[in-house]
Design an enzyme around this catalytic site. Sequence first.
Site, short mmCIF file in Angstrom:
data_model
loop_
_atom_site.label_atom_id
_atom_site.label_comp_id
_atom_site.label_asym_id
_atom_site.label_seq_id
_atom_site.Cartn_x
_atom_site.Cartn_y
_atom_site.Cartn_z
CG HIS A 110 -59.90 155.21 61.81
ND1 HIS A 110 -58.72 154.92 62.43
CD2 HIS A 110 -60.20 156.48 62.15
CE1 HIS A 110 -58.31 155.98 63.12
NE2 HIS A 110 -59.20 156.93 62.98
CD GLU A 144 -56.87 152.44 61.71
OE1 GLU A 144 -56.99 152.46 62.94
OE2 GLU A 144 -57.56 153.16 60.96
#
Lengths: 372, 372, 294, 294
Positions: free
Chosen positions: C251, C212
Amino acid sequence: MKFHEWQAKEAFAAAGMAVPRSVLAEHPDAAVAADLGWPRVLKSQVLRGGRGKAGLVVMARDQAAARSEATRLFASEHGVKRILVEEAVRFERELYLAITVDPVSGGGLVLACAEGGVEIEELAKTAPEKIVRAPVDLRDGLQPFQARAVAYGLGLGGEAAKSVARTLERLWKVFRSHDAELAEINPLFILADGSAVAGDGKLSIDDNAMFRHEALEPGREHYDSEIAFQAAREGIPYLQFDGDISLMCAGAGLTTAVYDLVNYEGGAVANYLEFGGPNYRKAVRAMELCLGNDPKVVLIVTFGTIARADVMATGIAEAIEKLKPRCPIVACIRGTGEEEAQATLRAAGLEPLSDTEEAVRMAVRLSRGGAR
Amino acid sequence: MKFHEWQAKEAFAAAGMAVPRSVLAEHPDAAVAADLGWPRVLKSQVLRGGRGKAGLVVMARDQAAARSEATRLFASEHGVKRILVEEAVRFERELYLAITVDPVSGGGLVLACAEGGVEIEELAKTAPEKIVRAPVDLRDGLQPFQARAVAYGLGLGGEAAKSVARTLERLWKVFRSHDAELAEINPLFILADGSAVAGDGKLSIDDNAMFRHEALEPGREHYDSEIAFQAAREGIPYLQFDGDISLMCAGAGLTTAVYDLVNYEGGAVANYLEFGGPNYRKAVRAMELCLGNDPKVVLIVTFGTIARADVMATGIAEAIEKLKPRCPIVACIRGTGEEEAQATLRAAGLEPLSDTEEAVRMAVRLSRGGAR
Amino acid sequence: MSIFIDRSTRVVVQGITGSEGVFWTRHMIDLGSSVVSGVTPGKEGQSVEGVPVFHTVRNAVAATGADAAMIFVPPRMAMDAVMEAMDAGIRKIVTVADGIPLHEAAIIRARALELGARVVGGNTSGVINPGFAMMGMFPYWIERVYKPGRIGVMTRSGSLTNEVTAMVVRGGYGVSSLIGVGGDPVPGSRFAEYLPDFQADPDTDAVVVIGELGGTMEEEVAAALRAGTFRKPLVAFIGGRTAPEGRRMGHAGAITSGGSGSALDKARALESAGALVADRPSAVGELLRKALGR
Amino acid sequence: MSIFIDRSTRVVVQGITGSEGVFWTRHMIDLGSSVVSGVTPGKEGQSVEGVPVFHTVRNAVAATGADAAMIFVPPRMAMDAVMEAMDAGIRKIVTVADGIPLHEAAIIRARALELGARVVGGNTSGVINPGFAMMGMFPYWIERVYKPGRIGVMTRSGSLTNEVTAMVVRGGYGVSSLIGVGGDPVPGSRFAEYLPDFQADPDTDAVVVIGELGGTMEEEVAAALRAGTFRKPLVAFIGGRTAPEGRRMGHAGAITSGGSGSALDKARALESAGALVADRPSAVGELLRKALGR
């Protein structure tokens, strides 16, 4: 969590660094009345980069200018609530000084540059040789010889080298004691006598360590919207956007993937909201936050393990019962307990899906007024 | 520098440890009047081991006992100036807990024993398996898991294990923040509820780090004599003895060797004084301190490098001129500039020697009324 | 052969008596993992699912020969637990804690590098070899996700891993070993550090990387491909391609800064190094077929 | 061959522009040592006795290839100076500072052990190979003390070293290498760590150890003798045999505690391990003759 310049400078001053004399003004009157001499600098306290270019930091030569500029700033579209009014500092040169964490080595990393006011990321690409880097063991801390090496590495000498080394040692203290992700002074002014004054200040504190810094509890102005602020108080990860599809997903990675898929399909996201992990029982509160954006559709996607599908589904059913959303809800709930989950959703009048991309397409269709 | 029990306990309490309620009495009245219940413990604040065996720590059941014991203690030969009067603590068991520096590893070393009140050095010889040892990196500090391992290693469980681990973490803070050579709790009381209370406290601070602890500046009572106190204020290493040969030497190792040689020859040392190193220009002050003991002879032995012989000799000549000692002076000065030194001493009326052992024999002879 | 753990790995579970500890200890054993001991200070002598509990990791290691630590303790105590495991000589550690303070995560990383230890996490589901063993908390009972096979998986994510792995299985494959390095900005170990293991593993034909935005782990994988130290087919999915600059997407590690760490840059770096990059989870199966030619 | 330094050792002097630095730099060069650079922050570009000065040790190492550091800085800055030298890759360091705080001396020791560096001192005169080279401050011009020869010397003391070494010379010998580990409670390196070097040194026939009460360094020498790792004749003088218990005799390291570390115990340990122990300096020459048979 990013903090305002004035908060960073308070931390810097408490650690013994020199900062310009200043007054924090919440009204143009205070910006004019402050006993700081002329000219003075009016710095809008907003959490965005490039304040100078955006006209949010201005020099005022006299009372009239201070009043008109402050009035303009407070009325601007950037939501300026406070202006840091500072004396104008006469400096000979500007430097860049920052400390961050290096994830590869697991250490602190000092970044310094003999040119102040630079965009360090830009410089890292165009002229990396101009950046002095010094790795620092977090357990040992920044040692005096390392601070000196940075100062001399910038080509400084005499009193300036000493005061930059001293400033760096103090910045290290701020960095460590505040659990900072980033502590940055850009520019650091060097005056004619070699002393150093922090011209600006950035301080970003690790969210996971905020429990050690309760005095710094972020306020409403640290968030993009009232809903974002409320989500933060609940501990629910949330980002405000201005589209019409409200994401209510579980799992940071999955929520991000859904965000991408919505964009790929030409939809527009109203908010990113993640109610996975420890928040998986908070479906009611999560949906309430989503509905606060008055979205055209709420898109629920989960694929959880500990965040059990059946528990989340029960929460969603309860939320529908309680909040009676007027917009359609698209739900794609998988993972531990998914059979019970689907049954629960059906009982609540939803048509549960099991394919993420299908769910996204449906949500985008619905947001455009289309049918399921 | 060793500190008194009451000082150690102040440091312990400031670090969050439980200590018995107490009053520091400088007069029997205060020992009686203190609001601490009965019985209470009267602990003479003198810097020597084995206070219990020497009758310097006593339990007093009532007012009359407290008054008579306090009066006795203040009048004892041990020079008791202060009595720490403490509530009697009801405890279930006693432990030993200490932190020191391990010179081999360069780390901190926790020493613990499930038996309190022990002489740890004695135990180290007779039953070393009873001592729990835990090395601690000074840079990382004592980690919580290490503190727990010590507590469970002592065979503790339940609340007692937790409070001992907590106490050890606090003792570590005292140890580090005070630059301690030794921080010791012996005994550490464990009460019926598992909580821990420091029954005694030893704290010895590194002399080389005393500059960081100015608030703890040692007073007259930390020294064996007024001369020792004055020597300490001058930064001159000095030990008080009760013989009649006053050593005025340079270099710690050489002074110790001379001390041995005097004893071998049957002489008795009045004082150990070392005016080498940074003090080598302080001959006048050094001799003044020596003469304060009214010795039968002053024995000067040096063999210096930086502490130049000629500079020391000039100082000695000046001291003789100024202080006009009535006792004989034996001088054996070697090292850098020794020829000039010998000439200077001769001019001052001394007979310079160049052999240490010959000088010692002469000093011992003179101390017995013999001739050179 | 397998990556990180197999059934002979002797696992001590730190925090075994907590509710997560009890629940996942049962599941780790059910899958076939050798959980030999547990640690909860103050509870030595008890047992959980037949596994003996000790006060300290040292005691557990001494009594049961544990050589890997599975940590279920809250994030504020995670550094201490990892340090305790390393101090007891353990060099394979998984910590699932979500919310380890950044500076503590960094110290864990630095200490692990010093000692040559491998710490997986925090903020991870852990490590699993479907059908054989796991250290972590995976819903291995969902067969359309955790089907044994010959595809290695490395991921920074939890739920997204279920999503993507389901696509691996839908594509006709299964998983050999799955390593969740976790979503924190400073994970204890990094993608590229597992590539030599996957390269050497005869049971792995290809690797899927679930990355990511943020950080440089995907770029490090690309560098390993370019350097030729990893030579098996590699398929990647990178989340956050449409993410706005400078905002953290869930995150803690998922943030771009100053134009570096964008998902698009990562995808380009991987593609130019020879990886196949899926723009959406559903494309992963097809790319694997393309890469493997079957 | 020689211990620790010889004329090819490339010495950087930290604190070179201070008065001690200037004075002893001249003497080190006079004796034959290769002083290649000096360090004083802020004075890069200057020179002392023809030696170029740099801001930092790294700069000095980069420009002059220094591989040993001689440190003349005050005790409160000694740890920083030693750390700077080690950080620059230097693994042979002498610090003469008298008064390094105990905890800092311990940290120096711990770090040196980690890196495999050797730190001599603090509170020492340093290291000398009479007639050849030195890092430190010895009155090598006093010929009745610093006469070249074949006896190795290790000492915790300064003035006493002059006293005892004079006796070695009076006995008809000279000194090969002399290592002053220093009088602090936590020296950077310890007696026993130099025994393998003296054992291997073809220019050393025997070693004289000048010890004193306190600590365990002499016991470690005895252990090395017993273990047979050092096999040349060893003569020792231990100061403080008549010292009272629990009182520090001058050197910070010179204190007995709890019946351990007494000079008498040390003498006994050494004797029982085969060393000859002199009860007074003047006996050293005679014992060397006895040990060497000539």
